[in-house]
Design an enzyme around this catalytic site. Structure first.
Site, PDB file in Angstrom:
ATOM      1  N   HIS A 186      -8.450   0.367   4.089  1.00 16.85           N
ATOM      2  CA  HIS A 186      -9.261   0.682   2.912  1.00 16.85           C
ATOM      3  C   HIS A 186      -9.814  -0.651   2.387  1.00 16.85           C
ATOM      4  O   HIS A 186      -9.131  -1.681   2.498  1.00 16.85           O
ATOM      5  CB  HIS A 186      -8.331   1.324   1.879  1.00 16.85           C
ATOM      6  CG  HIS A 186      -9.000   1.857   0.647  1.00 16.85           C
ATOM      7  ND1 HIS A 186      -9.440   1.056  -0.373  1.00 16.85           N
ATOM      8  CD2 HIS A 186      -9.288   3.122   0.277  1.00 16.85           C
ATOM      9  CE1 HIS A 186      -9.973   1.809  -1.332  1.00 16.85           C
ATOM     10  NE2 HIS A 186      -9.892   3.067  -0.953  1.00 16.85           N
TER      11      HIS A 186
ATOM     12  N   GLN B 121      -1.168   6.102   0.935  1.00 19.29           N
ATOM     13  CA  GLN B 121      -1.244   7.423   1.572  1.00 19.29           C
ATOM     14  C   GLN B 121       0.078   7.856   2.191  1.00 19.29           C
ATOM     15  O   GLN B 121       0.168   8.964   2.712  1.00 19.29           O
ATOM     16  CB  GLN B 121      -2.361   7.448   2.627  1.00 19.29           C
ATOM     17  CG  GLN B 121      -3.751   7.217   2.068  1.00 19.29           C
ATOM     18  CD  GLN B 121      -4.206   8.307   1.097  1.00 19.29           C
ATOM     19  OE1 GLN B 121      -3.619   9.381   0.992  1.00 19.29           O
ATOM     20  NE2 GLN B 121      -5.261   8.016   0.356  1.00 19.29           N
TER      21      GLN B 121
ATOM     22  N   ASP C 236       0.211  -1.381   2.349  1.00 18.07           N
ATOM     23  CA  ASP C 236      -0.530  -0.463   1.490  1.00 18.07           C
ATOM     24  C   ASP C 236       0.083   0.925   1.701  1.00 18.07           C
ATOM     25  O   ASP C 236      -0.136   1.561   2.727  1.00 18.07           O
ATOM     26  CB  ASP C 236      -2.007  -0.492   1.883  1.00 18.07           C
ATOM     27  CG  ASP C 236      -2.845   0.495   1.079  1.00 18.07           C
ATOM     28  OD1 ASP C 236      -2.267   1.336   0.374  1.00 18.07           O
ATOM     29  OD2 ASP C 236      -4.084   0.424   1.174  1.00 18.07           O
TER      30      ASP C 236
ATOM     31  N   CYS D 250     -14.295   4.368   1.592  1.00 19.21           N
ATOM     32  CA  CYS D 250     -13.923   2.956   1.394  1.00 19.21           C
ATOM     33  C   CYS D 250     -13.329   2.344   2.655  1.00 19.21           C
ATOM     34  O   CYS D 250     -12.426   1.500   2.584  1.00 19.21           O
ATOM     35  CB  CYS D 250     -12.955   2.777   0.230  1.00 19.21           C
ATOM     36  SG  CYS D 250     -13.570   3.386  -1.332  1.00 19.21           S
TER      37      CYS D 250
ATOM     38  N   LYS E 156      -2.192   9.253  -6.908  1.00 14.79           N
ATOM     39  CA  LYS E 156      -2.104   9.922  -5.598  1.00 14.79           C
ATOM     40  C   LYS E 156      -0.726  10.544  -5.384  1.00 14.79           C
ATOM     41  O   LYS E 156      -0.480  11.190  -4.364  1.00 14.79           O
ATOM     42  CB  LYS E 156      -2.409   8.930  -4.471  1.00 14.79           C
ATOM     43  CG  LYS E 156      -3.849   8.416  -4.495  1.00 14.79           C
ATOM     44  CD  LYS E 156      -4.101   7.473  -3.352  1.00 14.79           C
ATOM     45  CE  LYS E 156      -5.335   6.619  -3.539  1.00 14.79           C
ATOM     46  NZ  LYS E 156      -6.574   7.324  -3.205  1.00 14.79           N
TER      47      LYS E 156
HETATM   48  N1  PMP Z   1      -5.527   2.034  -0.090  1.00 17.43           N
HETATM   49  C1  PMP Z   1      -5.627   3.273   0.390  1.00 17.43           C
HETATM   50  C2  PMP Z   1      -5.117   3.579   1.768  1.00 17.43           C
HETATM   51  C3  PMP Z   1      -6.209   4.264  -0.396  1.00 17.43           C
HETATM   52  O1  PMP Z   1      -6.316   5.513   0.095  1.00 17.43           O
HETATM   53  C4  PMP Z   1      -6.682   3.938  -1.690  1.00 17.43           C
HETATM   54  C5  PMP Z   1      -7.337   4.999  -2.561  1.00 17.43           C
HETATM   55  N2  PMP Z   1      -8.403   5.664  -1.935  1.00 17.43           N
HETATM   56  C6  PMP Z   1      -6.536   2.637  -2.151  1.00 17.43           C
HETATM   57  C7  PMP Z   1      -5.962   1.706  -1.322  1.00 17.43           C
HETATM   58  C8  PMP Z   1      -6.999   2.207  -3.494  1.00 17.43           C
HETATM   59  O2  PMP Z   1      -6.276   2.844  -4.508  1.00 17.43           O
HETATM   60  P1  PMP Z   1      -6.763   2.769  -6.019  1.00 17.43           P
HETATM   61  O3  PMP Z   1      -8.208   3.140  -6.017  1.00 17.43           O
HETATM   62  O4  PMP Z   1      -5.910   3.787  -6.706  1.00 17.43           O
HETATM   63  O5  PMP Z   1      -6.517   1.374  -6.491  1.00 17.43           O
END
Ligand code: PMP
Length: 435
Positions: A139, A222, A219, A390, A245
């Site tokens: 991401h 997920q 990270d 993203c 999430k």
């Molecule tokens: N890493 C991953 C794998 C994600 O899915 C996301 C959210 N789409 C993020 C980072 C970023 O999270 P946040 O927007 O809540 O900071």
């Protein structure tokens, strides 16, 4: 063995009862943001209605009560990932947590280290010629901060390739990691591929190749919603996830760190609540986790995130952890096989039955743009994500710029998946695809 039936929890989630475009909502966008049970909504409201005040330092009763709830929430959320409260830093979300680590290393690279911990921080701080290793599947939140750190320190970023089936090329990872590696940053589960990466194996590879010099950054955005997490057992140095999430509120997230790592990392954001002494010449900083919590924290959100963790635990206590996992596994299977069986659908990464996965799948519809697919599904009340999620480099690697992503949570039903698949079949015939 009691079977978990999502019907038993769906009434806890008020939003799941809404209609969209005259159709009952089929919410398949939980990987972007999950819905919140009443227990979470109530916890935040109750805090705001009865205890709300600034935490720490307050001389009054409410401040003491708010502090107790806030620090209790830290303990609960730390426990959720197998850690102690001193290992859990509140952030505004995963993005903030990853930036915290990247900027902290940048500060260390500029010589700003914590007294007594100079050597440790310098070990991880990149310099000219050093390398930061990520994966192709990250991401942007786990990529752009590292690109920026590299640009500021003269280091470079290298990426572990993703195979066609969505798994990481571990042989390539082994050869990318070297004594030049200062950071290995990777996702537990990609938000596009849904494949569970072998964390312990990657941590071991990094340790072997670098002699323990690389900081391992996970990270867990997920994985935290789907898998039981024991971050100390996984062996990573730091990890992040977001509240919104994991059935919790947005505006709050957490950074976990091994004690020695947090102690050695210099602060990123500076200001109130993270210092011991300040003069006009300089400042001394508090130990972790407060060192990383400058300014007013998301207090009611932290309390509500703890309620989300408690809710999740109550569900698994009631049905058994494996029953909930089995339910999500069944959803994953139904989703992936339903898509696979549909002509004109291309899955992004399809590791088959061998790989552990979560119920999240991105795909393309031949001849139809992802945004059009999303719009037509929406007309049927089906909420999915469209675009690059993203993860532009990953889409580029799969030869595309956009995909559709369906993702589930514990409240998702098999009927949700079936309505989605039926609506998707309609999309294809609407556009004359596969006639
Ligand atoms: N890493 C991953 C794998 C994600 O899915 C996301 C959210 N789409 C993020 C980072 C970023 O999270 P946040 O927007 O809540 O900071």
């Amino acid at each position: 063995e009691p079977r978990f039936d999502p019907a038993a929890v769906r009434d806890d989630f008020p939003l799941l009862g809404v209609e969209v475009n005259g159709e009952p909502l089929v919410y398949l966008d939980s990987a972007a943001t999950s819905q919140r049970p009443r227990a979470v909504l109530d916890a935040e409201r109750s805090f705001l209605e009865t205890v709300n005040s600034a935490v720490h330092r307050g001389a009054h009763t409410l401040a003491a009560e708010a502090t107790e709830l806030f620090e209790g929430a830290r303990e609960t959320v730390a426990g959720f990932v197998g850690a102690g409260p001193e290992q859990l830093v509140w952030t505004s979300g995963a993005t903030a947590g990853l930036n915290l680590v990247a900027y902290s290393l940048g500060n260390a690279a500029a010589g700003r280290t914590v007294p007594g911990h100079e050597e440790a921080a310098r070990r991880w701080a990149p310099g000219p010629g050093d390398e930061i290793v990520v994966t192709e599947a990250e991401h942007h939140a786990n990529l752009v901060p590292w690109l920026e750190l590299a640009a500021r320190t003269g280091a470079s970023v290298r990426a572990v390739p993703v195979r066609d089936d969505g798994t990481l090329d571990l042989e390539a990872a082994a050869s990318l990691l070297s004594t030049r590696t200062r950071v290995l940053a990777f996702s537990h589960v990609s938000n596009v591929l849904g494949v569970v990466n072998p964390v312990e194996q990657l941590v071991a590879l990094a340790r072997e190749a670098t002699g323990g010099r690389a900081l391992t950054v996970l990270d867990a955005c997920q994985s935290a919603p789907h898998l039981p997490l024991d971050l100390p057992a996984l062996g990573v140095d730091v990890a992040v996830f977001s509240g919104h999430k994991v059935l919790g509120p947005n505006g709050v997230g957490a950074l976990y760190g091994r004690a020695e790592v947090l102690e050695a990392l210099p602060p990123f954001l500076l200001g109130g609540s993270m210092i011991t002494t300040v003069t006009l010449e300089g400042a001394q900083y508090l130990p972790p986790p407060q060192r990383f919590e400058a300014g007013t924290q998301p207090v009611s959100q932290a309390v509500a995130l703890a309620a989300a963790v408690d809710y999740q635990r109550a569900v698994t206590d009631r049905f058994g952890a494996t029953a909930v996992l089995d339910h999500e596994r069944a959803l994953e299977h139904r989703l992936r096989h339903g898509l696979r069986g549909m002509p004109g659908i291309r899955l992004l990464g399809d590791a088959g039955e061998g790989a552990e996965r979560v119920a999240l799948q991105a795909f393309e519809v031949e001849g139809v743009h992802a945004h059009d697919v999303g719009q037509l599904l929406d007309a049927r009340g089906v909420a999915v994500r469209v675009g690059h999620h993203c993860a532009q480099p990953l889409h580029r690697r799969f030869g595309t710029t956009a995909s559709v992503r369906a993702s589930a949570a514990l409240y998702t039903t098999e009927a949700d998946v079936d309505v989605f698949l039926d609506a998707l079949a309609g999309v294809r015939s609407y556009f004359g695809v596969g006639r």
